[in-house]
Design a protein around this motif. Structure first.
Motif, PDB file in Angstrom:
ATOM      1  N   GLY A   1       1.239  -0.924   0.050  1.00 39.02           N
ATOM      2  CA  GLY A   1       0.036   0.316  -0.230  1.00 39.02           C
ATOM      3  C   GLY A   1       0.442   1.512  -0.090  1.00 39.02           C
ATOM      4  O   GLY A   1       0.510   2.452  -0.861  1.00 39.02           O
ATOM      5  N   SER A   2       1.531   1.301   1.208  1.00 44.36           N
ATOM      6  CA  SER A   2       2.619   2.761   0.962  1.00 44.36           C
ATOM      7  C   SER A   2       3.331   3.132  -0.212  1.00 44.36           C
ATOM      8  O   SER A   2       3.156   3.976  -0.563  1.00 44.36           O
ATOM      9  CB  SER A   2       3.642   2.568   1.953  1.00 44.36           C
TER      10      SER A   2
ATOM     11  N   ASP B   1      -7.328   7.089  -1.901  1.00 42.26           N
ATOM     12  CA  ASP B   1      -6.377   6.130  -0.820  1.00 42.26           C
ATOM     13  C   ASP B   1      -7.798   4.840  -0.489  1.00 42.26           C
ATOM     14  O   ASP B   1      -8.112   5.035   0.985  1.00 42.26           O
ATOM     15  CB  ASP B   1      -5.861   6.646   0.279  1.00 42.26           C
TER      16      ASP B   1
ATOM     17  N   LYS C   1      -4.422  -4.303   0.264  1.00 43.78           N
ATOM     18  CA  LYS C   1      -5.510  -4.999   0.717  1.00 43.78           C
ATOM     19  C   LYS C   1      -6.083  -6.085   1.097  1.00 43.78           C
ATOM     20  O   LYS C   1      -5.502  -7.094   0.121  1.00 43.78           O
ATOM     21  CB  LYS C   1      -5.427  -4.105   2.191  1.00 43.78           C
TER      22      LYS C   1
HETATM   23  C1  LIG Z   1      -2.766  -0.298   5.155  1.00 41.13           C
HETATM   24  C2  LIG Z   1      -2.705   1.575   4.407  1.00 41.13           C
HETATM   25  C3  LIG Z   1      -1.868   1.974   4.396  1.00 41.13           C
HETATM   26  C4  LIG Z   1      -0.465   1.109   4.096  1.00 41.13           C
HETATM   27  O1  LIG Z   1      -0.427   0.060   2.965  1.00 41.13           O
HETATM   28  P1  LIG Z   1       1.115  -0.952   3.557  1.00 41.13           P
HETATM   29  O2  LIG Z   1       0.635  -2.135   2.453  1.00 41.13           O
HETATM   30  O3  LIG Z   1       0.715  -1.656   5.743  1.00 41.13           O
HETATM   31  O4  LIG Z   1       1.853  -0.501   3.211  1.00 41.13           O
HETATM   32  C5  LIG Z   1      -1.961   3.139   3.064  1.00 41.13           C
HETATM   33  N1  LIG Z   1      -3.311   3.722   3.202  1.00 41.13           N
HETATM   34  C6  LIG Z   1      -3.797   2.724   4.082  1.00 41.13           C
HETATM   35  C7  LIG Z   1      -5.517   3.288   3.708  1.00 41.13           C
HETATM   36  C8  LIG Z   1      -3.876   1.920   4.641  1.00 41.13           C
HETATM   37  O5  LIG Z   1      -5.364   1.322   5.487  1.00 41.13           O
END
Ligand SMILES: *Cc1c(COP(=O)(O)O)cnc(C)c1O
Length: 447
Positions: A112-113, A251, A280
């Motif tokens: 996600g990051s 996001d 996710k």
């Molecule tokens: C979990 C999350 C991230 C980061 O994702 P990672 O895979 O942990 O790096 C970014 N934005 C939101 C809204 C998240 O819930």
């Protein structure tokens, strides 16, 4: 040495004060099935946090397992520059059917990051290449969370994760976010007109000309304690972005794929972002994969002869990993064929009703806010004034430990306990999880 001891000998766990593990040793999971996890000592846990919000359709879902196994014997990974493969192509085709309209170009990464970093760089370079070199800053909401890398932390604003690193971070424009439980304007989330947009209006008027994009978690500020704000506010943010020529980055990493009751949180507001980040639930929580999706218009601003230097020179080794794509395709198939969202709408109502029935009258439960299957239970010291417990008391953490003993994985966000279970959870499993949750809370407070 026991496995627990060996774990602590080697492993530095994420988002943890490792000293806490002296008292609460790591729980070594042996296997999972549906919403259940089983440790090596035979203890069972109901995973109502979807193992950090990513497990969408249950642990060891037979259909996803099968899809990954099939892919594994064909191709595990291939360089994604110049090369491609059918699972990635098919996945984009299928995502096109469900994503907000206008989005049509897919840039793959592996968490996600990374997807957020990709979105930020894309927005920045887009503005530069269309002659808006002065647009260098980002806008974001207070209490936002977008990941842990330096760029993602810069557009987040939760002190818990970012404070120590401030000197390393970009200078961003922070807009006061909606706080519906403690609304400073005295409004109600279900009936307001998003009046707190006034903070954003002011920020846009002052700073929009130097900003390339605004990044938001649509409707749900997850890490901040499952803070929920109304669609009208998101709609107004979209209007401000249009008015002031600022890109909107949604996001949807936590909210995507039915978590909020619709496929994407943006769908509640009927808006399309210019860039959307997903991860996710994308692979059902199986494989690390993320995608930054954007519009033809943004894509076109990078499209030219190589020598013009306009290409997006951004890459990750595991971009478009075939195993991840195979898992994601299986997730899409299940969402389409098994009425997952319809059933989750039903169980979502049931879960909220159960929690409300059993907990809302308690003097220490301030609010039980919900969207889709997500429920945030905010614990407070004083229900009248909505004053929270001192963070040193770690009320949420103490309840978390009690719940673990009762077979419930309920990792809190400060003093907000929350449910964000796999969408396939049944009413019976909800009954069981809610009972364990209520008895853990009652045990802590003594009533
Ligand atoms: C979990 C999350 C991230 C980061 O994702 P990672 O895979 O942990 O790096 C970014 N934005 C939101 C809204 C998240 O819930």
């Amino acid at each position: 040495m026991t496995l627990e001891e060996l774990d602590l000998k080697y492993i530095w766990h994420p988002c943890s004060q490792m000293k806490d593990y002296e008292e609460l040793p790591p729980i070594i999971i042996d296997h999972g099935e549906g919403v259940h996890l089983y440790d090596i000592h035979g203890n069972e846990y109901i995973d109502v946090v979807s193992s950090w919000w990513c497990n969408l359709l249950g642990h060891c879902n037979p259909k996803i397992n099968e899809a990954i196994k099939n892919q594994l014997d064909k191709l595990e990974h291939v360089i994604f520059a110049n090369f491609s493969h059918k699972p990635a192509i098919e996945l984009c085709q299928q995502l096109m059917e469900i994503i907000p309209k206008g989005l049509c170009k897919f840039n793959f990464s592996d968490n996600g990051s990374a997807a957020v970093e990709c979105a930020l760089k894309m927005a920045f370079q887009y503005q530069y290449q269309r002659g808006k070199a002065e647009k260098t800053k980002f806008m974001c909401l207070t209490e936002g969370y977008h990941g842990e890398t330096i760029g993602a932390l810069s557009v987040g604003s939760m002190d818990l994760y970012a404070k120590i690193y401030r000197p390393m971070l970009m200078d961003t424009i922070h807009i006061e976010s909606p706080d519906c439980y403690r609304c400073p304007l005295g409004k109600n989330r279900d009936s307001c007109g998003g009046e707190c947009i006034c903070h954003a209006e002011k920020a846009f008027a002052e700073h929009a000309q130097e900003c390339c994009a605004l990044i938001v978690e649509p409707l749900l500020q997850g890490s901040a304690g499952m803070r929920i704000y109304p669609p009208v506010y998101l709609k107004k943010l979209r209007e401000l972005c249009d008015k002031y020529d600022v890109l909107l980055i949604a996001d949807e990493i936590a909210t995507g794929f039915g978590r909020t009751g619709k496929m994407f949180a943006c769908d509640h507001a009927g808006i399309s972002p210019d860039i959307m980040c997903i991860s996710k639930g994308l692979t059902g929580g199986y494989m690390p994969m993320a995608i930054t999706i954007t519009t033809q218009e943004i894509y076109d601003a990078f499209y030219d002869d190589y020598n013009k230097g306009k290409a997006f020179m951004h890459s990750h080794t595991y971009s478009g990993n075939p195993l991840g794509c195979a898992a994601a395709l299986a997730v899409q198939k299940i969402l389409r064929e098994d009425n997952i969202l319809e059933n989750a709408a039903e169980t979502g109502k049931y879960l909220h009703q159960k929690l409300t029935e059993k907990l809302l009258q308690k003097p220490y439960v301030g609010e039980i806010r919900h969207i889709g299957l997500i429920n945030g239970i905010e614990l407070v010291k004083d229900k009248e004034t909505k004053e929270g417990f001192e963070s040193e008391k770690r009320v949420g953490y103490e309840i978390y430990k009690i719940a673990l003993k009762k077979g419930l994985l309920l990792r809190p966000l400060g003093n907000v306990l929350y449910f964000n279970p796999p969408l396939i959870i049944t009413k019976e499993e909800i009954d069981c999880a809610v009972d364990r949750c209520v008895s853990s809370i009652e045990e802590y407070f003594g009533n």
